[in-house]
Enzyme design. Structure first.
Site, PDB file in Angstrom:
ATOM      1  N   ARG A 232     -50.014 -21.285 -31.129  1.00 47.65           N
ATOM      2  CA  ARG A 232     -51.294 -21.154 -30.443  1.00 47.65           C
ATOM      3  C   ARG A 232     -52.369 -21.844 -31.276  1.00 47.65           C
ATOM      4  O   ARG A 232     -52.326 -21.819 -32.512  1.00 47.65           O
ATOM      5  CB  ARG A 232     -51.684 -19.683 -30.271  1.00 47.65           C
ATOM      6  CG  ARG A 232     -51.004 -18.982 -29.135  1.00 47.65           C
ATOM      7  CD  ARG A 232     -51.488 -19.487 -27.766  1.00 47.65           C
ATOM      8  NE  ARG A 232     -50.836 -18.826 -26.659  1.00 47.65           N
ATOM      9  CZ  ARG A 232     -49.722 -19.266 -26.057  1.00 47.65           C
ATOM     10  NH1 ARG A 232     -49.128 -20.372 -26.465  1.00 47.65           N
ATOM     11  NH2 ARG A 232     -49.216 -18.597 -25.040  1.00 47.65           N
ATOM     12  N   HIS A 280     -50.418 -29.079 -25.032  1.00 44.52           N
ATOM     13  CA  HIS A 280     -49.817 -27.762 -24.773  1.00 44.52           C
ATOM     14  C   HIS A 280     -48.620 -27.940 -23.829  1.00 44.52           C
ATOM     15  O   HIS A 280     -48.539 -27.312 -22.765  1.00 44.52           O
ATOM     16  CB  HIS A 280     -50.829 -26.776 -24.185  1.00 44.52           C
ATOM     17  CG  HIS A 280     -50.390 -25.343 -24.341  1.00 44.52           C
ATOM     18  ND1 HIS A 280     -51.266 -24.315 -24.595  1.00 44.52           N
ATOM     19  CD2 HIS A 280     -49.167 -24.763 -24.275  1.00 44.52           C
ATOM     20  CE1 HIS A 280     -50.594 -23.168 -24.677  1.00 44.52           C
ATOM     21  NE2 HIS A 280     -49.313 -23.428 -24.488  1.00 44.52           N
TER      22      HIS A 280
HETATM   23  P1  NDP Z   1     -41.395 -13.622 -30.652  1.00 44.98           P
HETATM   24  O1  NDP Z   1     -42.241 -12.444 -30.347  1.00 44.98           O
HETATM   25  O2  NDP Z   1     -39.958 -13.614 -30.282  1.00 44.98           O
HETATM   26  O3  NDP Z   1     -41.477 -13.934 -32.212  1.00 44.98           O
HETATM   27  C1  NDP Z   1     -42.664 -13.870 -32.914  1.00 44.98           C
HETATM   28  C2  NDP Z   1     -42.360 -14.023 -34.395  1.00 44.98           C
HETATM   29  O4  NDP Z   1     -43.594 -13.997 -35.121  1.00 44.98           O
HETATM   30  C3  NDP Z   1     -41.509 -12.866 -34.938  1.00 44.98           C
HETATM   31  O5  NDP Z   1     -40.612 -13.330 -35.905  1.00 44.98           O
HETATM   32  C4  NDP Z   1     -42.561 -11.961 -35.582  1.00 44.98           C
HETATM   33  O6  NDP Z   1     -42.065 -11.143 -36.629  1.00 44.98           O
HETATM   34  C5  NDP Z   1     -43.501 -13.011 -36.146  1.00 44.98           C
HETATM   35  N1  NDP Z   1     -44.814 -12.425 -36.419  1.00 44.98           N
HETATM   36  C6  NDP Z   1     -45.704 -11.870 -35.556  1.00 44.98           C
HETATM   37  N2  NDP Z   1     -46.776 -11.411 -36.203  1.00 44.98           N
HETATM   38  C7  NDP Z   1     -46.565 -11.671 -37.507  1.00 44.98           C
HETATM   39  C8  NDP Z   1     -47.301 -11.411 -38.696  1.00 44.98           C
HETATM   40  N3  NDP Z   1     -48.481 -10.794 -38.669  1.00 44.98           N
HETATM   41  N4  NDP Z   1     -46.772 -11.809 -39.877  1.00 44.98           N
HETATM   42  C9  NDP Z   1     -45.563 -12.410 -39.923  1.00 44.98           C
HETATM   43  N5  NDP Z   1     -44.808 -12.696 -38.823  1.00 44.98           N
HETATM   44  C10 NDP Z   1     -45.313 -12.319 -37.646  1.00 44.98           C
HETATM   45  O7  NDP Z   1     -42.134 -14.870 -29.994  1.00 44.98           O
HETATM   46  P2  NDP Z   1     -41.491 -16.245 -29.501  1.00 44.98           P
HETATM   47  O8  NDP Z   1     -40.675 -16.804 -30.587  1.00 44.98           O
HETATM   48  O9  NDP Z   1     -40.860 -16.075 -28.170  1.00 44.98           O
HETATM   49  O10 NDP Z   1     -42.813 -17.120 -29.269  1.00 44.98           O
HETATM   50  C11 NDP Z   1     -43.687 -17.399 -30.331  1.00 44.98           C
HETATM   51  C12 NDP Z   1     -44.991 -17.974 -29.800  1.00 44.98           C
HETATM   52  O11 NDP Z   1     -44.808 -19.317 -29.371  1.00 44.98           O
HETATM   53  C13 NDP Z   1     -45.571 -17.303 -28.554  1.00 44.98           C
HETATM   54  O12 NDP Z   1     -46.237 -16.107 -28.884  1.00 44.98           O
HETATM   55  C14 NDP Z   1     -46.520 -18.368 -28.045  1.00 44.98           C
HETATM   56  O13 NDP Z   1     -47.799 -18.197 -28.625  1.00 44.98           O
HETATM   57  C15 NDP Z   1     -45.897 -19.670 -28.527  1.00 44.98           C
HETATM   58  N6  NDP Z   1     -45.423 -20.493 -27.410  1.00 44.98           N
HETATM   59  C16 NDP Z   1     -45.959 -21.735 -27.244  1.00 44.98           C
HETATM   60  C17 NDP Z   1     -45.518 -22.542 -26.235  1.00 44.98           C
HETATM   61  C18 NDP Z   1     -46.042 -23.928 -26.089  1.00 44.98           C
HETATM   62  O14 NDP Z   1     -45.738 -24.576 -25.084  1.00 44.98           O
HETATM   63  N7  NDP Z   1     -46.783 -24.440 -27.054  1.00 44.98           N
HETATM   64  C19 NDP Z   1     -44.484 -22.104 -25.295  1.00 44.98           C
HETATM   65  C20 NDP Z   1     -43.979 -20.791 -25.570  1.00 44.98           C
HETATM   66  C21 NDP Z   1     -44.440 -20.018 -26.587  1.00 44.98           C
HETATM   67  P3  NDP Z   1     -40.998  -9.986 -36.319  1.00 44.98           P
HETATM   68  O15 NDP Z   1     -39.716 -10.734 -35.976  1.00 44.98           O
HETATM   69  O16 NDP Z   1     -40.886  -9.246 -37.587  1.00 44.98           O
HETATM   70  O17 NDP Z   1     -41.533  -9.207 -35.163  1.00 44.98           O
HETATM   71  C1  OXD Z   2     -46.181 -19.869 -23.412  1.00 40.18           C
HETATM   72  C2  OXD Z   2     -46.896 -21.147 -23.323  1.00 40.18           C
HETATM   73  O1  OXD Z   2     -46.648 -18.977 -24.118  1.00 40.18           O
HETATM   74  O2  OXD Z   2     -46.551 -21.960 -22.451  1.00 40.18           O
HETATM   75  O3  OXD Z   2     -45.126 -19.722 -22.764  1.00 40.18           O
HETATM   76  O4  OXD Z   2     -47.787 -21.386 -24.121  1.00 40.18           O
END
Ligand code: NDP
Ligand code: OXD
Length: 317
Positions: A232, A280
């Site tokens: 993000r 994005h």
């Molecule tokens: P998940 O919820 O599966 O994973 C999130 C990861 O971030 C986990 O490992 C979590 O830790 C870690 N995390 C969260 N908060 C913290 C923190 N404070 N400190 C350390 N680690 C942290 O999410 P996804 O992998 O499915 O997606 C990740 C992000 O990718 C989405 O939230 C979105 O913003 C972005 N995204 C962007 C897209 C794009 O087109 N650019 C498309 C899709 C998603 P833990 O495992 O311990 O919970």
């Molecule tokens: C998502 C994105 O969060 O597209 O899936 O950013």
């Protein structure tokens, strides 16, 4: 038997038409409404939402669940006008694989110095550059969730030395795992290419700042660190990223996300030599594929099964 629950699509800036068409094809027995059509609010059981307009989901007395149309739910959890019903996010191989494609492409663009070759081609220059092997390059996945783990696994299979950082402790084959605030410094110190795939929460907002960039390895085979952000825009302090690119604290970046979006026309990032900007587009939500998973969950719920991939609203992801 009870009527199958009706669906409301409130997709904000995204075109609702392909989502409505997909849902109508999958579930012809369900009424599918597209906001602002609220002719029968009491019949709506499910909302499919992406940055929904204010008030769109407020007056739905029988709403059972909100399905986010994307994986990231910052646009929903930060809202105070959403009803207190379960919030489900996208976890789907289609989206996970799209993100892995983007991440691997960006890592290889920097690793194989493609931007330099582009410049050489524009100048009709034939000159081979020194090339470290993947095993000499340390990639750090900032976020080891569904997306980070999958992309990290593919990079490890390509030979990169991959580590990951998460909030809670993890054990992932082929990935050196770090976690929590105390794990961040050693994780950064062994990272040449940082790939941010964190959700945007109050804890992660602005995490990609001068201090974090200053903690990245400077002794690596690429000659300096690279930042890749597919998470993000709010994760990065844009002025710090620009300053780091100008000073050489970063030798390159790939950025898919910005705050605000689109990236301002006047941003210096557009014109920086080793910066790759995508709009994005790292992992778009495909209505046809993702609607299938969403509809499956509706059927499961109606059969008395629990919802999967629920968001913890207090945690923020
Ligand atoms: P998940 O919820 O599966 O994973 C999130 C990861 O971030 C986990 O490992 C979590 O830790 C870690 N995390 C969260 N908060 C913290 C923190 N404070 N400190 C350390 N680690 C942290 O999410 P996804 O992998 O499915 O997606 C990740 C992000 O990718 C989405 O939230 C979105 O913003 C972005 N995204 C962007 C897209 C794009 O087109 N650019 C498309 C899709 C998603 P833990 O495992 O311990 O919970
Ligand atoms: C998502 C994105 O969060 O597209 O899936 O950013």
């Amino acid at each position: 038997m009870a009527e199958p629950g009706a669906v409301l699509i409130a997709s904000g800036p995204w075109d609702p038409a392909p989502w409505a068409a997909a849902m109508r094809r999958l579930a012809p027995e369900r009424a599918v409404h597209v906001w602002p059509d609220l002719s029968d609010p009491g019949a709506i059981r499910y909302a499919l939402a992406w940055r929904p307009p204010a008030e769109a989901l407020k007056r739905l007395p029988n709403l059972a669940a909100i399905f986010s149309l994307g994986a990231g739910v910052d646009g929903l959890v930060e809202r105070t006008d959403l009803p207190d019903v379960p919030l489900v996010r996208v976890v789907d191989p289609d989206l996970t694989e799209r993100m892995a494609e983007w991440v691997v492409l960006q890592v290889l663009m920097h690793h194989r110095r493609q931007r330099t070759y582009d410049r050489q081609q524009a100048a009709h220059r034939w000159h081979e550059l020194a090339q470290p092997p993947a095993r000499a390059v340390r990639v750090g996945m900032l976020g080891l969730g569904h997306l980070g783990r999958h992309a990290g696994g593919i990079l490890a299979a390509l030979g990169f030395s991959v580590a990951g950082w998460s909030r809670t402790a993890k054990a992932v084959a082929g990935i050196a795992c770090f976690h929590g605030p105390e794990g961040l410094e050693p994780f950064l110190a062994r990272t040449d290419i940082l790939v941010a795939l964190l959700p945007l929460t109050p804890q992660t907002r602005g995490i990609l700042d001068a201090r974090l960039i200053g903690g990245l390895a400077r002794d690596g085979a690429l000659g300096g660190p690279v930042l890749i952000n597919g998470g993000r825009g709010g994760l990065q302090v844009e002025a710090d990223v620009v300053a780091a690119l100008r000073s050489g604290a970063l030798i390159g970046a790939s950025l898919d996300v910005f705050e605000p979006e689109p990236l301002a026309a006047g941003s210096p990032l557009w014109d920086m030599a080793d910066v790759i900007i995508t709009p994005h587009a790292a992992a778009g939500s495909d209505p046809e594929t993702l609607s299938r998973g969403i509809h499956r969950q509706m059927l499961e719920l109606e059969a008395g099964m629990p919802l999967r991939n629920l968001v913890d609203r207090r945690r923020g992801y």
